[in-house]
Design a protein around this motif. Structure first.
Motif, PDB file in Angstrom:
ATOM      1  N   GLY A  11       0.858  -1.187   0.000  1.00 26.47           N
ATOM      2  CA  GLY A  11       0.000   0.000   0.000  1.00 26.47           C
ATOM      3  C   GLY A  11       0.883   1.222   0.000  1.00 26.47           C
ATOM      4  O   GLY A  11       2.010   1.175   0.504  1.00 26.47           O
ATOM      5  N   LYS A  12       0.359   2.302  -0.570  1.00 27.58           N
ATOM      6  CA  LYS A  12       1.143   3.536  -0.623  1.00 27.58           C
ATOM      7  C   LYS A  12       1.477   4.011   0.786  1.00 27.58           C
ATOM      8  O   LYS A  12       0.767   3.671   1.736  1.00 27.58           O
ATOM      9  CB  LYS A  12       0.323   4.659  -1.284  1.00 27.58           C
ATOM     10  CG  LYS A  12      -0.015   4.419  -2.716  1.00 27.58           C
ATOM     11  CD  LYS A  12      -0.744   5.656  -3.264  1.00 27.58           C
ATOM     12  CE  LYS A  12      -1.405   5.361  -4.574  1.00 27.58           C
ATOM     13  NZ  LYS A  12      -2.766   4.830  -4.461  1.00 27.58           N
ATOM     14  N   GLN A  13       2.505   4.856   0.869  1.00 30.44           N
ATOM     15  CA  GLN A  13       2.802   5.507   2.138  1.00 30.44           C
ATOM     16  C   GLN A  13       1.541   6.265   2.542  1.00 30.44           C
ATOM     17  O   GLN A  13       0.927   6.931   1.711  1.00 30.44           O
ATOM     18  CB  GLN A  13       3.961   6.512   1.968  1.00 30.44           C
ATOM     19  CG  GLN A  13       5.296   5.884   1.683  1.00 30.44           C
ATOM     20  CD  GLN A  13       5.434   5.377   0.258  1.00 30.44           C
ATOM     21  OE1 GLN A  13       4.641   5.698  -0.617  1.00 30.44           O
ATOM     22  NE2 GLN A  13       6.447   4.584   0.023  1.00 30.44           N
ATOM     23  N   LEU A  86       4.127 -10.660   9.683  1.00 33.36           N
ATOM     24  CA  LEU A  86       3.365  -9.696   8.898  1.00 33.36           C
ATOM     25  C   LEU A  86       4.381  -8.658   8.432  1.00 33.36           C
ATOM     26  O   LEU A  86       4.914  -7.896   9.245  1.00 33.36           O
ATOM     27  CB  LEU A  86       2.339  -9.058   9.829  1.00 33.36           C
ATOM     28  CG  LEU A  86       1.258  -8.200   9.232  1.00 33.36           C
ATOM     29  CD1 LEU A  86       0.470  -8.992   8.215  1.00 33.36           C
ATOM     30  CD2 LEU A  86       0.323  -7.750  10.344  1.00 33.36           C
ATOM     31  N   LEU A  87       4.680  -8.653   7.150  1.00 34.62           N
ATOM     32  CA  LEU A  87       5.709  -7.747   6.632  1.00 34.62           C
ATOM     33  C   LEU A  87       5.079  -6.448   6.149  1.00 34.62           C
ATOM     34  O   LEU A  87       4.136  -6.464   5.356  1.00 34.62           O
ATOM     35  CB  LEU A  87       6.456  -8.405   5.482  1.00 34.62           C
ATOM     36  CG  LEU A  87       7.571  -9.366   5.858  1.00 34.62           C
ATOM     37  CD1 LEU A  87       8.113 -10.043   4.610  1.00 34.62           C
ATOM     38  CD2 LEU A  87       8.702  -8.623   6.572  1.00 34.62           C
ATOM     39  N   ASP A  88       5.610  -5.344   6.626  1.00 31.66           N
ATOM     40  CA  ASP A  88       5.082  -4.010   6.321  1.00 31.66           C
ATOM     41  C   ASP A  88       6.239  -3.179   5.759  1.00 31.66           C
ATOM     42  O   ASP A  88       7.235  -2.967   6.447  1.00 31.66           O
ATOM     43  CB  ASP A  88       4.530  -3.448   7.651  1.00 31.66           C
ATOM     44  CG  ASP A  88       4.304  -1.953   7.642  1.00 31.66           C
ATOM     45  OD1 ASP A  88       4.413  -1.305   6.598  1.00 31.66           O
ATOM     46  OD2 ASP A  88       4.006  -1.419   8.740  1.00 31.66           O
ATOM     47  N   ASP A 110       1.378 -16.782   2.489  1.00 28.42           N
ATOM     48  CA  ASP A 110      -0.031 -17.196   2.514  1.00 28.42           C
ATOM     49  C   ASP A 110      -0.916 -16.190   1.796  1.00 28.42           C
ATOM     50  O   ASP A 110      -1.900 -16.560   1.166  1.00 28.42           O
ATOM     51  CB  ASP A 110      -0.509 -17.340   3.963  1.00 28.42           C
ATOM     52  CG  ASP A 110       0.163 -18.525   4.620  1.00 28.42           C
ATOM     53  OD1 ASP A 110      -0.021 -19.650   4.142  1.00 28.42           O
ATOM     54  OD2 ASP A 110       0.907 -18.307   5.596  1.00 28.42           O
ATOM     55  N   LEU A 111      -0.585 -14.902   1.943  1.00 34.09           N
ATOM     56  CA  LEU A 111      -1.466 -13.880   1.403  1.00 34.09           C
ATOM     57  C   LEU A 111      -0.719 -12.544   1.308  1.00 34.09           C
ATOM     58  O   LEU A 111       0.112 -12.234   2.166  1.00 34.09           O
ATOM     59  CB  LEU A 111      -2.658 -13.725   2.364  1.00 34.09           C
ATOM     60  CG  LEU A 111      -3.795 -12.803   1.987  1.00 34.09           C
ATOM     61  CD1 LEU A 111      -4.507 -13.291   0.723  1.00 34.09           C
ATOM     62  CD2 LEU A 111      -4.816 -12.728   3.128  1.00 34.09           C
ATOM     63  N   VAL A 112      -1.031 -11.787   0.263  1.00 37.55           N
ATOM     64  CA  VAL A 112      -0.497 -10.427   0.128  1.00 37.55           C
ATOM     65  C   VAL A 112      -1.692  -9.482   0.085  1.00 37.55           C
ATOM     66  O   VAL A 112      -2.557  -9.614  -0.788  1.00 37.55           O
ATOM     67  CB  VAL A 112       0.365 -10.294  -1.152  1.00 37.55           C
ATOM     68  CG1 VAL A 112       0.820  -8.859  -1.336  1.00 37.55           C
ATOM     69  CG2 VAL A 112       1.559 -11.231  -1.084  1.00 37.55           C
ATOM     70  N   LEU A 113      -1.748  -8.563   1.022  1.00 36.14           N
ATOM     71  CA  LEU A 113      -2.871  -7.621   1.089  1.00 36.14           C
ATOM     72  C   LEU A 113      -2.419  -6.286   0.521  1.00 36.14           C
ATOM     73  O   LEU A 113      -1.333  -5.803   0.863  1.00 36.14           O
ATOM     74  CB  LEU A 113      -3.284  -7.419   2.552  1.00 36.14           C
ATOM     75  CG  LEU A 113      -3.847  -8.654   3.248  1.00 36.14           C
ATOM     76  CD1 LEU A 113      -3.769  -8.503   4.763  1.00 36.14           C
ATOM     77  CD2 LEU A 113      -5.282  -8.893   2.812  1.00 36.14           C
ATOM     78  N   ASP A 114      -3.227  -5.719  -0.350  1.00 40.40           N
ATOM     79  CA  ASP A 114      -2.923  -4.372  -0.852  1.00 40.40           C
ATOM     80  C   ASP A 114      -3.966  -3.422  -0.271  1.00 40.40           C
ATOM     81  O   ASP A 114      -5.148  -3.526  -0.575  1.00 40.40           O
ATOM     82  CB  ASP A 114      -2.982  -4.349  -2.382  1.00 40.40           C
ATOM     83  CG  ASP A 114      -2.840  -2.923  -2.913  1.00 40.40           C
ATOM     84  OD1 ASP A 114      -2.037  -2.162  -2.334  1.00 40.40           O
ATOM     85  OD2 ASP A 114      -3.538  -2.558  -3.883  1.00 40.40           O
ATOM     86  N   LEU A 115      -3.508  -2.536   0.574  1.00 40.45           N
ATOM     87  CA  LEU A 115      -4.405  -1.556   1.186  1.00 40.45           C
ATOM     88  C   LEU A 115      -4.536  -0.390   0.217  1.00 40.45           C
ATOM     89  O   LEU A 115      -3.600   0.389   0.026  1.00 40.45           O
ATOM     90  CB  LEU A 115      -3.775  -1.114   2.508  1.00 40.45           C
ATOM     91  CG  LEU A 115      -4.684  -0.681   3.632  1.00 40.45           C
ATOM     92  CD1 LEU A 115      -5.807  -1.661   3.859  1.00 40.45           C
ATOM     93  CD2 LEU A 115      -3.854  -0.554   4.902  1.00 40.45           C
TER      94      LEU A 115
END
Ligand code: AMP
Length: 221
Positions: A11-13, A86-88, A110-115
């Motif tokens: 996700g963007k900054q 959880l990588l941020d 397992d999963l990549v979340l794009d906020l």
């Protein structure tokens, strides 16, 4: 997948990754690993490495891939990350994403979340963002700490990040489009990507994230 999972949050900054990752890491019972927080800690400690990193960070530039990859590889090898993480803020380039694949082998993510948040909104959020210089907790001009810019959680001084100036913000958003946005396709091709609407209150966004995480868990059963 509710407890113990290898997740990446993109996700963007200013999309709210930090705030949501703190919540999600409790929910999943895995450590929240933020490369930005780790780098800021090194800067604060004044190590030689920290001084080098600071020069890049103040300009809003990315730290060289191999340096960040080394830091992450060491961190995810620590015992508390054995059941997941959880990588941020990592990966931020395709080179880093490929290296991460290698690091987690023989497992996979397992999963990549794009906020997902529109650029106009992140620009507004970043210019009003304030953070605790000790523990990294997030505040803003609209929701400041209760007492005189002193962190509600640890009593540290709440300040504006050095890279939240308008020039550095624009540079970081350009770099996001150039280097990090291509990761959406990288993970989509691997069927790992879930795009989540990041507009709303922190509770609303967290509810959406939990739903997506639970759906991914059901698929894995
Ligand atoms: P963040 O807190 O994630 O916005 O990161 C702050 C700054 O740390 C970035 O603007 C970069 O200078 C540096 N940084 C954090 N993560 C990475 C990464 N994965 N690759 C390169 N530089 C990074």
């Amino acid at each position: 997948m509710t407890r113990g999972a290898r997740l990446v949050v993109l996700g963007k900054q200013g999309a709210g990754k930090g705030t949501q990752c703190v919540r999600l890491s409790h929910y999943l019972a895995v450590p929240h690993i933020s490369t930005g927080d780790m780098l800021r800690a090194a800067v604060k400690a004044g190590t030689e490495f920290g001084q080098l990193a600071k020069a890049y960070m103040d300009r809003g530039e990315l730290i060289p891939d191999d340096v960040v990859m080394g830091i992450v590889e060491e961190r995810i090898a620590e015992p508390d990350a054995s059941r997941g993480f959880l990588l941020d803020g990592f990966p931020r380039t395709t080179v880093q994403a490929k290296a991460l694949d290698e690091m987690v082998r023989p497992n996979s993510l397992d999963l990549v979340l794009d906020l997902d948040v529109p650029t106009e909104l992140v620009l507004k959020r970043l210019s009003s963002r304030r953070v605790c210089s000790t523990c990294g907790a997030n505040y803003s001009l609209e929701s400041p700490p209760k007492l005189n810019w002193t962190c509600d959680l640890c009593g540290g001084e709440v300040v504006q990040r050095r890279d939240d100036t308008e020039t550095a913000i624009r540079r970081r958003l350009d770099l996001y489009e150039e280097s990090t946005a291509p990761l959406l396709e990288f993970y989509s091709e691997r069927n790992l990507l879930a795009v989540v609407n990041g507009v709303g209150t922190p509770d609303e966004v967290m509810d959406r994230l939990v739903k997506v995480v639970e759906m991914a868990r059901d698929r894995k059963k």
